[in-house]
Design a protein around this motif. Structure first.
Motif, PDB file in Angstrom:
ATOM      1  N   ASN A   1      -2.368  -0.711  -6.157  1.00  0.00           N
ATOM      2  CA  ASN A   1      -1.825  -0.487  -7.493  1.00  0.00           C
ATOM      3  C   ASN A   1      -1.431   0.980  -7.637  1.00  0.00           C
ATOM      4  OD1 ASN A   1      -3.970  -2.843  -7.954  1.00  0.00           O
ATOM      5  ND2 ASN A   1      -2.374  -3.029  -9.502  1.00  0.00           N
TER       6      ASN A   1
ATOM      7  N   GLN B   1      -9.837  -4.060  -1.586  1.00  0.00           N
ATOM      8  CA  GLN B   1     -10.028  -5.215  -0.712  1.00  0.00           C
ATOM      9  C   GLN B   1     -10.081  -6.474  -1.573  1.00  0.00           C
ATOM     10  OE1 GLN B   1     -13.934  -5.195   0.869  1.00  0.00           O
ATOM     11  NE2 GLN B   1     -13.871  -7.316   1.535  1.00  0.00           N
ATOM     12  N   SER B   2      -9.188  -7.419  -1.329  1.00  0.00           N
ATOM     13  CA  SER B   2      -9.172  -8.653  -2.105  1.00  0.00           C
ATOM     14  C   SER B   2     -10.351  -9.533  -1.729  1.00  0.00           C
ATOM     15  CB  SER B   2      -7.867  -9.419  -1.863  1.00  0.00           C
ATOM     16  OG  SER B   2      -7.907 -10.683  -2.484  1.00  0.00           O
TER      17      SER B   2
ATOM     18  N   ASN C   1      -6.245  -9.674   2.286  1.00  0.00           N
ATOM     19  CA  ASN C   1      -5.267  -8.612   2.094  1.00  0.00           C
ATOM     20  C   ASN C   1      -5.875  -7.465   1.294  1.00  0.00           C
ATOM     21  OD1 ASN C   1      -4.933  -9.095  -0.777  1.00  0.00           O
ATOM     22  ND2 ASN C   1      -3.653 -10.861  -0.261  1.00  0.00           N
ATOM     23  N   ILE C   2      -5.122  -6.395   1.190  1.00  0.00           N
ATOM     24  CA  ILE C   2      -5.500  -5.235   0.393  1.00  0.00           C
ATOM     25  C   ILE C   2      -4.465  -5.072  -0.709  1.00  0.00           C
ATOM     26  CG2 ILE C   2      -5.712  -2.707   0.382  1.00  0.00           C
ATOM     27  CD1 ILE C   2      -6.834  -2.892   3.207  1.00  0.00           C
ATOM     28  N   ALA C   3      -4.924  -4.991  -1.949  1.00  0.00           N
ATOM     29  CA  ALA C   3      -4.034  -4.773  -3.083  1.00  0.00           C
ATOM     30  C   ALA C   3      -3.872  -3.274  -3.299  1.00  0.00           C
ATOM     31  CB  ALA C   3      -4.592  -5.433  -4.332  1.00  0.00           C
TER      32      ALA C   3
ATOM     33  N   GLN D   1       5.601  -4.400   2.508  1.00  0.00           N
ATOM     34  CA  GLN D   1       5.837  -4.214   1.077  1.00  0.00           C
ATOM     35  C   GLN D   1       5.797  -2.740   0.695  1.00  0.00           C
ATOM     36  OE1 GLN D   1       3.840  -6.482  -1.939  1.00  0.00           O
ATOM     37  NE2 GLN D   1       4.048  -8.420  -0.843  1.00  0.00           N
TER      38      GLN D   1
ATOM     39  N   ASN E   1      -8.332 -13.281  -0.909  1.00  0.00           N
ATOM     40  CA  ASN E   1      -7.419 -13.480   0.210  1.00  0.00           C
ATOM     41  C   ASN E   1      -7.560 -12.344   1.228  1.00  0.00           C
ATOM     42  OD1 ASN E   1      -5.873 -15.839  -0.877  1.00  0.00           O
ATOM     43  ND2 ASN E   1      -5.418 -14.376  -2.498  1.00  0.00           N
TER      44      ASN E   1
ATOM     45  N   ARG F   1       0.997  -5.497  -1.869  1.00  0.00           N
ATOM     46  CA  ARG F   1      -0.037  -6.111  -1.029  1.00  0.00           C
ATOM     47  C   ARG F   1       0.189  -5.761   0.432  1.00  0.00           C
ATOM     48  NH1 ARG F   1      -4.344  -8.966  -3.819  1.00  0.00           N
ATOM     49  NH2 ARG F   1      -3.534  -9.063  -5.945  1.00  0.00           N
TER      50      ARG F   1
ATOM     51  N   ASN G   1      -1.151  -7.437   3.893  1.00  0.00           N
ATOM     52  CA  ASN G   1      -1.929  -8.485   4.542  1.00  0.00           C
ATOM     53  C   ASN G   1      -2.660  -7.923   5.751  1.00  0.00           C
ATOM     54  OD1 ASN G   1      -1.210 -10.584   2.799  1.00  0.00           O
ATOM     55  ND2 ASN G   1       0.692 -10.943   3.896  1.00  0.00           N
TER      56      ASN G   1
ATOM     57  N   GLU H   1       2.368  -3.149  -8.246  1.00  0.00           N
ATOM     58  CA  GLU H   1       1.280  -3.716  -7.454  1.00  0.00           C
ATOM     59  C   GLU H   1       1.872  -4.275  -6.172  1.00  0.00           C
ATOM     60  OE1 GLU H   1      -2.076  -5.881  -9.122  1.00  0.00           O
ATOM     61  OE2 GLU H   1      -1.672  -7.513  -7.701  1.00  0.00           O
TER      62      GLU H   1
END
Length: 621
Positions: free
Chosen positions: A577, A567-568, A573-575, A611, A571, A485, A487, A483
């Motif tokens: 997975n 889309q979180s 950011n975008i997660a 990341q 927060n 992230r 931002n 996982e």
């Protein structure tokens, strides 16, 4: 300077008092799912204040507008969450008593209006709303604000004190309480500095569009008032003990369904069960449920409520929480370990061999139990679950529906499938949120554990020497998963729109074939398509957060794995997975994501992809 400040203050006061706000539209969806065009049911910020053209007034308009934005940004999907105490670096307190009062008043008004819609004469009296809370240290002051807001709305308030989220909902159903609505004050597993609100009526938890409407109302009140919390309560709250009734409700379910042939009232006699409440609201389950049913609970952990959460985060996904529970189970040779989150709407377990059961494993365990009772049923999960879980469910004759991330989304999908004639008894998110049709579609961590305990006792009565872990012994785990992230590079107020832009661009890239071997996933029979986001039935649900799951094949068309972009809600950011059963598969997919989408599309200009880049280069987070 003093005169200028006074004049500006008077101008602002006049502006607020003279502003004529547009009427509030009711029950309009935020998003039309089939085309993904954002339609704003509420007036734009520009239309919120119609004022004269002058530099002073324009300045005041911005001030009031920013105050309204503060309240609207507290919405967190179907909940309200914010910072209630100082102590977080880079975060200011935004869940203040005045904000909470405005939100509680708006919820009270919303409840009254819904009840009036069902009355022939259009009027209701003595609307009753309960409030429970977890042990956070900000709870007392914010509870006073809730009571003040409910009083402003003309509601009668009932103070449940320390409670759980599921208990708050059940307080609307179980006699003699049967309140018209309920609020739970909690921020789940988040730090002690946070707090929030969850809302219930007799029909269940509110949806994201419902909470957006309530926060919009509250924003108008907050900007229009800009005052301290009311101190005079026309209807002071009445303190009630609902948790005893709720605990008895759980005890009765265990006794009736086990139906022990030798000791009906103490069916857990001979079992040792460890509970780790994490200093949240779950200690009651030890004293008022397990102990009174005959279980031995020596060795249980962190049962006393402590709003500072001094031992670990109360979260069944937390490695420390699971490790401590595992150690206690092994040390005491217990039959079962239980881990609750702060407000007990989630749980995880540890089997007698010390194996943690959460995430995919917990969904598999509950699926095995439910499929015994309801062969062929559909099971809804969020789209981050593994391909191995799908095989586990289908091998046992069940149907697996992958759907949007978000426990409310998963539960509401199950409700809708049942209405559409598709029997769906279990809805679970990988985080541990789980709901059952038999339990009012309520995500109740205690009820999930009750189901596990009943199965454990039944297995022993049937002569099995295996523990509950044996039910998932053939569940395979993914070879690789990660996982990451990204931002959003934007001011907070524009972050949501930027995230949507990036995710919709991803969808277009996949659909247009610009990512060879990538296809948007779908479930087919449960009317879900386009990356497990789009409802294709006649009543599509509003989209609260954009996300897509793409299944990925290699150049030889062999299955490589899947990638999920989301889309979180919490927060900016975008997660991301990733999961694969091929060695190096996740790293390979991350490279394609970086090179063929993020860089090729220019999305790296609005997203921090460091990341993704690090993982693509090294294969480590």
């Amino acid at each position: 300077m003093a005169s200028s400040t006074s004049t500006q203050s008077q101008s602002l006061q006049g502006l607020i008092s003279k502003t004529s706000f547009p009427s509030l539209p009711i029950n309009k969806p935020i998003l039309h799912n089939t085309n993904f065009k954002i339609s704003f049911p509420f007036p734009s910020r520009q239309s919120l204040l119609r004022v004269e053209s002058s530099s002073t007034v324009k300045s005041n308009e911005v001030v009031v507008d920013e105050e309204m934005d503060k309240i609207r940004r507290l919405q967190n999907g179907s909940d309200v969450r914010g910072v209630a105490l100082e102590g977080e670096k880079g975060r200011t307190v935004d869940l203040t008593p005045p904000a909470v009062e405005a939100i509680a008043e708006s919820f009270g008004e919303w409840v009254v209006e819904r009840l009036e819609e069902g009355k022939t004469n259009g009027s209701v009296e003595n609307v009753r709303v309960s409030l429970g809370r977890d042990p956070r240290i900000s709870g007392a002051s914010l509870s006073a604000a809730v009571f003040a807001g409910l009083a402003r709305a003309g509601c009668l308030a009932f103070d449940m004190g320390l409670a759980t989220t599921p208990a708050c909902f059940m307080s609307t159903l179980l006699p003699p309480f049967m309140y018209d609505a309920s609020i739970m004050m909690t921020a789940s597993h988040l730090p002690y500095t946070r707090n929030g609100l969850k809302f219930f009526t007799k029909n269940g938890g509110l949806t994201s569009p419902d909470v957006e409407e309530i926060c919009y109302r509250a924003a108008r009140k907050y900007a229009n008032r800009l005052a301290k919390v009311s101190t005079a309560l026309r209807n002071p709250p009445k303190r009630v003990d609902f948790m005893s009734t709720y605990a008895k409700h759980l005890r009765d379910i265990i006794k009736e369904r086990v139906n022990h042939p030798l000791h009906y009232d103490t069916p857990l006699q001979g079992f040792q069960i460890i509970v780790n409440a994490g200093n949240g609201s779950g200690g009651f389950f030890t004293y008022d449920v397990l102990d009174r049913l005959g279980a031995e609970t020596f060795g249980s952990l962190h049962l006393n409520p402590d709003g500072m959460f001094p031992n670990h985060i109360p979260n069944p996904e937390d490695k420390t929480a699971m490790a401590l529970t595992r150690a206690a189970v092994l040390e005491n040779k217990a039959d079962l370990g239980i881990v609750f989150d702060t407000d007990v709407d989630r749980s995880g377990v540890v089997d007698s061999s010390g194996n943690p059961i959460n995430g995919d494993k917990l969904i598999a365990l509950m699926s095995a139990i439910v499929l015994k009772e309801h062969p062929g049923t559909t099971i809804v999960t969020d789209a981050r679950t593994s391909m191995a879980l799908t095989r586990f469910i289908t091998d046992r004759g069940g149907q697996h529906c992958l759907y949007r991330v978000g426990y409310r989304n998963v539960i509401d999908k199950g409700v809708q499938l049942n209405k559409d004639g598709m029997e769906t008894h279990l809805m679970m998110e990988i985080t541990g949120h789980g709901a059952l049709k038999e339990n009012h579609f309520l995500d109740d961590g205690a009820y999930m554990v009750v189901k596990v305990i009943i199965e454990m006792v039944r297995m022993k009565l049937e002569g099995s020497g295996d523990g509950i872990g044996s039910l998932i012994k053939d569940l395979e785990g993914p070879l690789e998963s990660a996982e990451l992230r990204m931002n959003v590079i934007s001011e907070p107020r524009f972050a949501k729109a930027k995230a949507i832009e990036a995710i919709e661009t991803f969808r277009n890239y996949v659909e247009e074939g610009q990512l060879p071997g990538w296809d948007l996933d779908s479930c087919g029979e449960c009317w879900v398509s386009d990356g497990c986001l789009v409802d294709t039935n006649d009543t599509p649900a509003a989209v609260d957060a954009h996300m897509y799951r793409a299944k990925v094949s290699d150049k030889d068309n062999a299955e490589l794995g899947w990638v999920h972009l989301r889309q979180s809600i919490h927060n900016p950011n975008i997660a991301v997975n990733l999961q694969s059963n091929v060695p190096g598969g996740c790293q390979l997919m991350s490279r394609d994501l970086r090179d063929k989408f993020l860089l090729a599309s220019g999305m790296d200009r609005i997203l921090d992809i460091s990341q993704i880049d690090k993982y693509a280069r090294s294969g480590s987070v």
